[in-house]
Scaffold this active site. Sequence first.
Site, short mmCIF file in Angstrom:
data_model
loop_
_atom_site.label_atom_id
_atom_site.label_comp_id
_atom_site.label_asym_id
_atom_site.label_seq_id
_atom_site.Cartn_x
_atom_site.Cartn_y
_atom_site.Cartn_z
CG ASN A 167 -1.70 1.24 1.42
OD1 ASN A 167 -1.78 2.06 0.50
ND2 ASN A 167 -2.31 1.41 2.59
CE LYS A 199 -0.20 3.47 4.60
NZ LYS A 199 -0.13 3.60 6.05
CG HIS A 228 -5.88 2.26 5.16
ND1 HIS A 228 -5.44 3.21 6.05
CD2 HIS A 228 -4.88 1.38 5.02
CE1 HIS A 228 -4.21 2.90 6.43
NE2 HIS A 228 -3.84 1.78 5.82
CD GLU A 246 -2.93 5.80 6.61
OE1 GLU A 246 -2.92 5.81 5.36
OE2 GLU A 246 -2.02 5.29 7.29
CD GLU A 252 -3.73 -2.21 7.32
OE1 GLU A 252 -2.63 -2.46 6.86
OE2 GLU A 252 -4.35 -1.17 7.07
N GLY A 284 2.37 2.49 10.61
CA GLY A 284 3.33 3.57 10.42
C GLY A 284 4.06 3.97 11.69
CB SER A 306 5.07 -1.61 11.82
OG SER A 306 4.69 -0.27 12.04
P1 PGA Z 1 2.69 0.42 7.55
O1 PGA Z 1 1.26 0.66 6.87
O2 PGA Z 1 3.21 -0.89 7.02
O3 PGA Z 1 3.53 1.59 7.11
O4 PGA Z 1 2.48 0.38 9.01
C1 PGA Z 1 0.35 -0.40 6.70
C2 PGA Z 1 -0.95 0.13 6.13
O5 PGA Z 1 -1.35 1.23 6.49
O6 PGA Z 1 -1.59 -0.54 5.30
#
Ligand code: PGA
Length: 257
Positions: A9, A11, A97, A99, A169, A175, A215
């Site tokens: 992903n 982003k 997601h 976000e 998640e 992140g 992560s």
């Molecule tokens: P990350 O993001 O691996 O940077 O933690 C995962 C995601 O948001 O899908």
Amino acid sequence: MRKIYIAGNWKMNKSCAETVLFLNSLIDFNNSYESEKIEQIICPPFIYLEKAKEITANSVIKIGAQNCSEQDNGAYTGEVSANMLKDIKVEYCIIGHSERREYYGENDKLIQSKYLKLKEHGIVSIICIGETLDERESGNTFEVIKLQLEGIFDGIDTVESDTFVLAYEPVWAIGTGKTATPEQAQEVHHFIRTWLKEKYNKQSADSIAILYGGSVKPSNIKELLSCPDIDGGLIGGASLDIESYKDMLTIAKESEC
Ligand code: PGA
């Protein structure tokens, strides 16, 4: 037998040139990497989807969007519909997601509408769920996951494993560099699979892939993949770097047997 998903992903990252470079390098890598069991998915920003599809047309790499509209077409400024994604042969789409839930107010009802639209157009949804730090610390993880599942699948009487995968998640792990331990992740994945079995049936529950996200990186993916209910990763930060994405593919292939 479920596949192992290594889904990147991206982003809101990378330029067009960087997208081309990454995908060409991945295609080269795939010349000597063979594994039918591993599903490689890259989800670049909307604007690079068509280019990404063009580059990967004759490869095993699948391309996914990071969102889509729940509408077919019309006066929805800034939106992109599932049929537009279908038009350029995008295979996957991330929906729900955290976000998008946090910054754009998306809820489970909307996520269901997006899932149904994507399904109508033959695009596989990567449906994200997960608890916040507060929810985990107050002991509500399972309740939150259950409510999200109930909301997304409300009124849906049958499910097909080729129309969606789930991605657990935990918001506190996205992140932050802080990954859920394999035990913490497995426990929730098992809970999700049991929920699917109770709402639908064992066959559906056994065939639906559940990815972990938060992560994931080359140093922890092996342990995560060794958990019986973890079928891959939805990977943000570590999927931006081609070497680390390739390393994760190599580890996934080794953990396959
Ligand atoms: P990350 O993001 O691996 O940077 O933690 C995962 C995601 O948001 O899908």
